[in-house]
Design a protein around this motif. Structure first.
Motif, PDB file in Angstrom:
ATOM      1  N   TYR A  87       0.809  -0.900  -0.418  1.00  0.00           N
ATOM      2  CA  TYR A  87      -0.190  -0.031   0.234  1.00  0.00           C
ATOM      3  C   TYR A  87       1.075   0.736  -0.209  1.00  0.00           C
ATOM      4  CZ  TYR A  87      -4.000  -2.803   1.548  1.00  0.00           C
ATOM      5  OH  TYR A  87      -4.364  -4.193   1.121  1.00  0.00           O
ATOM      6  N   LEU A  88       0.477   2.553  -0.546  1.00  0.00           N
ATOM      7  CA  LEU A  88       0.761   3.110  -0.424  1.00  0.00           C
ATOM      8  C   LEU A  88       0.046   4.602  -0.458  1.00  0.00           C
ATOM      9  CD1 LEU A  88       3.496   5.801  -1.626  1.00  0.00           C
ATOM     10  CD2 LEU A  88       2.530   5.807  -3.861  1.00  0.00           C
ATOM     11  N   ILE A  89       0.325   5.717   1.504  1.00  0.00           N
ATOM     12  CA  ILE A  89      -0.078   6.487   1.293  1.00  0.00           C
ATOM     13  C   ILE A  89       0.232   7.858   0.997  1.00  0.00           C
ATOM     14  CG2 ILE A  89      -1.477   7.350   3.605  1.00  0.00           C
ATOM     15  CD1 ILE A  89      -1.477   4.666   5.240  1.00  0.00           C
ATOM     16  N   CYS A  90      -0.559   8.658   0.156  1.00  0.00           N
ATOM     17  CA  CYS A  90      -0.094   9.560   0.405  1.00  0.00           C
ATOM     18  C   CYS A  90      -1.819  11.189   0.223  1.00  0.00           C
ATOM     19  CB  CYS A  90       0.066   9.747  -1.645  1.00  0.00           C
ATOM     20  SG  CYS A  90      -1.638   9.792  -2.791  1.00  0.00           S
ATOM     21  N   VAL A  91      -0.934  12.207   0.965  1.00  0.00           N
ATOM     22  CA  VAL A  91      -1.822  13.435   0.238  1.00  0.00           C
ATOM     23  C   VAL A  91      -1.814  14.017  -0.508  1.00  0.00           C
ATOM     24  CG1 VAL A  91      -2.130  15.433   2.028  1.00  0.00           C
ATOM     25  CG2 VAL A  91      -0.952  13.340   2.810  1.00  0.00           C
ATOM     26  N   ASN A  92      -2.899  15.311  -0.695  1.00  0.00           N
ATOM     27  CA  ASN A  92      -3.383  15.551  -2.526  1.00  0.00           C
ATOM     28  C   ASN A  92      -2.516  17.072  -1.880  1.00  0.00           C
ATOM     29  OD1 ASN A  92      -3.579  16.028  -4.303  1.00  0.00           O
ATOM     30  ND2 ASN A  92      -5.836  17.305  -4.224  1.00  0.00           N
ATOM     31  N   GLU A  93      -1.671  17.500  -1.563  1.00  0.00           N
ATOM     32  CA  GLU A  93      -0.500  18.819  -1.149  1.00  0.00           C
ATOM     33  C   GLU A  93      -0.332  18.942  -2.454  1.00  0.00           C
ATOM     34  OE1 GLU A  93       0.868  20.456   2.423  1.00  0.00           O
ATOM     35  OE2 GLU A  93      -1.040  19.197   2.129  1.00  0.00           O
ATOM     36  N   LYS A  94      -0.453  19.982  -2.549  1.00  0.00           N
ATOM     37  CA  LYS A  94      -0.616  21.187  -3.439  1.00  0.00           C
ATOM     38  C   LYS A  94      -0.952  20.493  -4.850  1.00  0.00           C
ATOM     39  CE  LYS A  94       3.379  24.196  -1.908  1.00  0.00           C
ATOM     40  NZ  LYS A  94       4.563  24.727  -2.409  1.00  0.00           N
ATOM     41  N   ARG A  95      -2.021  19.292  -4.848  1.00  0.00           N
ATOM     42  CA  ARG A  95      -2.750  19.039  -5.625  1.00  0.00           C
ATOM     43  C   ARG A  95      -2.039  17.894  -6.238  1.00  0.00           C
ATOM     44  NH1 ARG A  95      -6.424  24.289  -8.235  1.00  0.00           N
ATOM     45  NH2 ARG A  95      -7.120  25.123  -6.095  1.00  0.00           N
ATOM     46  N   LYS A  96      -1.337  17.783  -6.146  1.00  0.00           N
ATOM     47  CA  LYS A  96      -0.294  16.304  -6.122  1.00  0.00           C
ATOM     48  C   LYS A  96      -0.693  14.935  -6.396  1.00  0.00           C
ATOM     49  CE  LYS A  96       2.520  18.645  -8.302  1.00  0.00           C
ATOM     50  NZ  LYS A  96       3.086  19.034 -10.804  1.00  0.00           N
ATOM     51  N   ALA A  97      -1.525  14.504  -5.626  1.00  0.00           N
ATOM     52  CA  ALA A  97      -2.554  12.968  -5.505  1.00  0.00           C
ATOM     53  C   ALA A  97      -2.309  12.573  -6.557  1.00  0.00           C
ATOM     54  CB  ALA A  97      -3.545  13.085  -5.077  1.00  0.00           C
ATOM     55  N   PRO A  98      -3.031  13.282  -7.851  1.00  0.00           N
ATOM     56  CA  PRO A  98      -3.524  12.550  -9.577  1.00  0.00           C
ATOM     57  C   PRO A  98      -2.710  11.596  -9.612  1.00  0.00           C
ATOM     58  CG  PRO A  98      -4.576  14.298  -9.159  1.00  0.00           C
ATOM     59  CD  PRO A  98      -3.799  14.431  -7.296  1.00  0.00           C
ATOM     60  N   GLU A  99      -1.086  12.766  -9.506  1.00  0.00           N
ATOM     61  CA  GLU A  99      -0.014  11.850 -10.130  1.00  0.00           C
ATOM     62  C   GLU A  99       0.785  10.948  -9.006  1.00  0.00           C
ATOM     63  OE1 GLU A  99       3.470  14.956 -11.711  1.00  0.00           O
ATOM     64  OE2 GLU A  99       1.564  17.014 -10.829  1.00  0.00           O
ATOM     65  N   ILE A 100       0.170  10.501  -8.119  1.00  0.00           N
ATOM     66  CA  ILE A 100       1.132   9.866  -7.555  1.00  0.00           C
ATOM     67  C   ILE A 100       0.046   8.857  -7.683  1.00  0.00           C
ATOM     68  CG2 ILE A 100       1.564   9.128  -5.172  1.00  0.00           C
ATOM     69  CD1 ILE A 100       1.736  12.055  -4.204  1.00  0.00           C
ATOM     70  N   ILE A 101      -1.339   8.873  -7.889  1.00  0.00           N
ATOM     71  CA  ILE A 101      -2.167   7.862  -7.822  1.00  0.00           C
ATOM     72  C   ILE A 101      -2.126   6.875  -9.091  1.00  0.00           C
ATOM     73  CG2 ILE A 101      -4.498   7.078  -8.270  1.00  0.00           C
ATOM     74  CD1 ILE A 101      -5.591   9.490  -6.056  1.00  0.00           C
ATOM     75  N   GLU A 102      -1.735   7.844 -10.240  1.00  0.00           N
ATOM     76  CA  GLU A 102      -1.567   7.219 -11.632  1.00  0.00           C
ATOM     77  C   GLU A 102      -0.572   6.357 -11.591  1.00  0.00           C
ATOM     78  OE1 GLU A 102      -2.146   9.115 -16.080  1.00  0.00           O
ATOM     79  OE2 GLU A 102      -1.877  11.074 -14.500  1.00  0.00           O
ATOM     80  N   ILE A 103       0.666   7.193 -11.480  1.00  0.00           N
ATOM     81  CA  ILE A 103       1.818   6.158 -10.787  1.00  0.00           C
ATOM     82  C   ILE A 103       1.854   5.187 -10.592  1.00  0.00           C
ATOM     83  CG2 ILE A 103       4.583   6.249  -9.686  1.00  0.00           C
ATOM     84  CD1 ILE A 103       3.393   9.708 -10.619  1.00  0.00           C
ATOM     85  N   ALA A 104       1.231   5.111  -9.047  1.00  0.00           N
ATOM     86  CA  ALA A 104       1.152   3.807  -8.114  1.00  0.00           C
ATOM     87  C   ALA A 104      -0.101   3.010  -8.589  1.00  0.00           C
ATOM     88  CB  ALA A 104       0.525   4.206  -6.633  1.00  0.00           C
ATOM     89  N   ASP A 105      -0.738   3.369  -9.479  1.00  0.00           N
ATOM     90  CA  ASP A 105      -2.037   2.466  -9.974  1.00  0.00           C
ATOM     91  C   ASP A 105      -1.395   1.644 -11.366  1.00  0.00           C
ATOM     92  OD1 ASP A 105      -4.784   1.865 -10.190  1.00  0.00           O
ATOM     93  OD2 ASP A 105      -4.313   2.456 -12.706  1.00  0.00           O
ATOM     94  N   LYS A 106      -0.361   1.958 -11.877  1.00  0.00           N
ATOM     95  CA  LYS A 106       0.688   1.327 -13.351  1.00  0.00           C
ATOM     96  C   LYS A 106       1.156   0.687 -12.718  1.00  0.00           C
ATOM     97  CE  LYS A 106       0.692   5.232 -16.113  1.00  0.00           C
ATOM     98  NZ  LYS A 106       1.023   6.730 -16.708  1.00  0.00           N
ATOM     99  N   ALA A 107       2.153   0.898 -11.090  1.00  0.00           N
ATOM    100  CA  ALA A 107       2.535  -0.360 -10.666  1.00  0.00           C
ATOM    101  C   ALA A 107       1.870  -0.650 -10.246  1.00  0.00           C
ATOM    102  CB  ALA A 107       3.558  -0.043  -9.750  1.00  0.00           C
TER     103      ALA A 107
END
Length: 191
Positions: A87-107
């Motif tokens: 699992y990866l836990i992240c925060v939408n700090e400065k609206r960056k969560a979508p990029e992180i979610i997309e990266i994690a989803d591909k992996a």
């Protein structure tokens, strides 16, 4: 509030994991957007570590040092690991969560978003958990508008209690590009 959200999030991961395997220890990575010695974010990490220990999970906390671009780079490094976390836990700090979610989803790393939800504009593009990204398992956030209202009401209650009729208030809220801050300001101004 943050303690409850962190514990609920880790508890949900615990429940999901126990359904799959009683032998394997869950590995979690939390991309902490703050500094290691920053009061708020070190508290979040501390609660997360304590909850992970209680649920017999392994947690790694990586600090982005208030650099939202670094958060994305950290996510890329996690996704490139030979042995990925469960699992990866992240925060939408400065609206960056979508990029992180997309990266994690591909992996194929299950991702949980906490504390700062996507903005309405982001939701239009990235949808809700599991709609567009199947490994984005959920979002756990407090009612930030209600929190802002509670803060304003507590100030007003103190004013009444001390028979103060008028006061000038300067609010210091935080990073404007963070959804939680914007929502707390809305709540504060609603009162």
């Amino acid at each position: 509030m943050k303690k409850i959200i962190v514990i609920i999030g880790l508890f949900l991961i615990y429940i999901i994991n126990t359904a799959y395997s009683a032998e394997k220890k869950v590995k979690i990575v939390f991309i902490n957007p703050g500094f290691q010695k920053e009061e708020y974010w070190s508290d979040v990490s501390g609660f997360m570590k304590a909850a992970a220990d209680d649920f017999k999970m392994e947690i790694e906390i990586i600090y982005a040092d208030r650099d939202h671009f670094k958060m994305v780079e950290i996510a890329k490094k996690i996704a490139a690991r030979k042995i990925k976390p469960d699992y990866l836990i992240c925060v939408n700090e400065k609206r960056k969560a979508p990029e992180i979610i997309e990266i994690a989803d591909k992996a194929k790393i299950k991702t949980l978003l906490i504390l700062n939800d996507l903005t309405e504009e982001q939701k239009k593009k990235y949808k809700n958990p599991r709609e567009k990204y199947k490994h984005w398992i959920g979002t756990i956030i407090p009612d930030n508008i209600k929190a802002g209202e509670l803060i304003a009401n507590s100030i007003l209650d103190e004013m009444k209690k001390n028979k103060i009729e008028k006061i000038k208030i300067a609010g210091i809220s935080g990073v404007k590009a963070t959804p939680a801050i914007m929502e707390r300001e809305i709540g504060f101004n609603n009162v």
